[in-house]
Design an enzyme around this catalytic site. Structure first.
Site, mmCIF file in Angstrom:
data_model
loop_
_atom_site.group_PDB
_atom_site.id
_atom_site.type_symbol
_atom_site.label_atom_id
_atom_site.label_comp_id
_atom_site.label_asym_id
_atom_site.label_seq_id
_atom_site.Cartn_x
_atom_site.Cartn_y
_atom_site.Cartn_z
ATOM 1 N N HIS A 22 14.418 -35.344 -18.963
ATOM 2 C CA HIS A 22 14.473 -33.922 -19.318
ATOM 3 C C HIS A 22 15.760 -33.654 -20.089
ATOM 4 C CE1 HIS A 22 14.781 -29.553 -18.857
ATOM 5 N NE2 HIS A 22 13.476 -29.563 -18.615
ATOM 6 N N GLU A 40 9.325 -31.210 -25.523
ATOM 7 C CA GLU A 40 10.079 -30.012 -25.174
ATOM 8 C C GLU A 40 11.192 -29.796 -26.200
ATOM 9 O OE1 GLU A 40 12.262 -30.365 -21.504
ATOM 10 O OE2 GLU A 40 13.322 -32.079 -22.324
#
Length: 252
Positions: A97, A169
């Site tokens: 992430h 993302e």
């Protein structure tokens, strides 16, 4: 949306107390969801709440981890190993992430080790990749995605990639309220499939689930999921509210 399964995953980051976790699952468990076998959903609480979430879950909601160490039985203070996660029934793990990359200085080499170890142990990593605002404005999105994929998947046997999930993302859309347009997200994810085809095979590239993450809400999720190459969403803030999370799961 294509015929692949749809994945709706909530990343809770470091939000929610024990009581709030209980309240979330109380609402979710009492909701009669549409039983769609093609929709897979789950949430990723902090490590200390994984066991609690597993105990409370009553509605086929997967419990995910936000990270995992790729080594076992070593002196690594402050980490949780993949084997310990697997031992409590957690098989899906978010890896790479943008917040891990930035705040904890995780390199692509480390991320590669984590992805490889999880796949070799029949777990399902959710590999996050994406460009920063500066890279986006400099038209470097494709170069960044290609570089991350090449490094993060280096040395991994193609036969293992069937268990991989990728989340695109764009860093500039995470927690900012800014969302990539559905066309921008589609274009980026289509390119990810192109690169995957070069790194493995077209079959794997076409069948591998790729999600979009970045300020996804009940208001924009349907438009995003309508894109042919987007197979689901990795959701932050909207997944904290059980009512909004249910709307995301039930989105048409």
């Amino acid at each position: 949306m294509n015929s692949m399964k749809r994945y709706i995953f909530g990343n809770w980051k470091t939000y929610k107390t024990t009581q709030e976790v209980k309240e979330f699952f109380s609402v979710l468990n009492q909701t009669k969801l549409t039983k769609n076998p093609d929709v897979v959903f789950g949430v990723a609480p902090v490590f200390v709440h994984l066991g609690l979430a597993n105990q409370l879950e009553r509605n086929e909601c997967l419990v995910l981890a936000q990270d995992a160490n790729y080594v076992m039985n070593k002196a690594n203070t402050g980490t949780v190993s993949y084997e310990q996660l697997k031992d409590i029934g957690v098989n899906y793990v978010i890896i790479g992430h943008s917040e891990r990359r930035k705040l904890f200085h995780e390199s692509d080499e480390l991320i590669n080790q984590k992805v490889k170890t999880l796949l070799e142990n029949k777990m399902r990593p959710i590999l996050c990749i994406g460009e920063t605002l500066e890279e986006y404005e400099a038209n470097k999105t494709k170069a960044v995605l290609k570089d991350q994929l090449e490094k993060d998947l280096k040395g991994i046997d193609s036969s293992l990639l069937k268990d991989l999930i990728i989340a695109y993302e764009p860093v500039w859309a995470i927690g900012t309220g800014k969302t990539a347009s559905s066309q921008t997200a589609q274009d980026a994810i289509a390119y990810i499939r192109t690169v995957l085809g070069l790194l493995s095979s077209k079959t794997i590239a076409n069948e591998l689930p790729i999600l979009y993450g970045g300020s996804v809400t009940p208001d924009n999720v349907s438009e995003l999921l309508a894109q042919k190459d987007i197979n689901g969403a990795l959701v932050g803030g909207a997944s904290l509210d059980p009512h909004k999370f249910i709307q995301l799961i039930e989105a048409k």
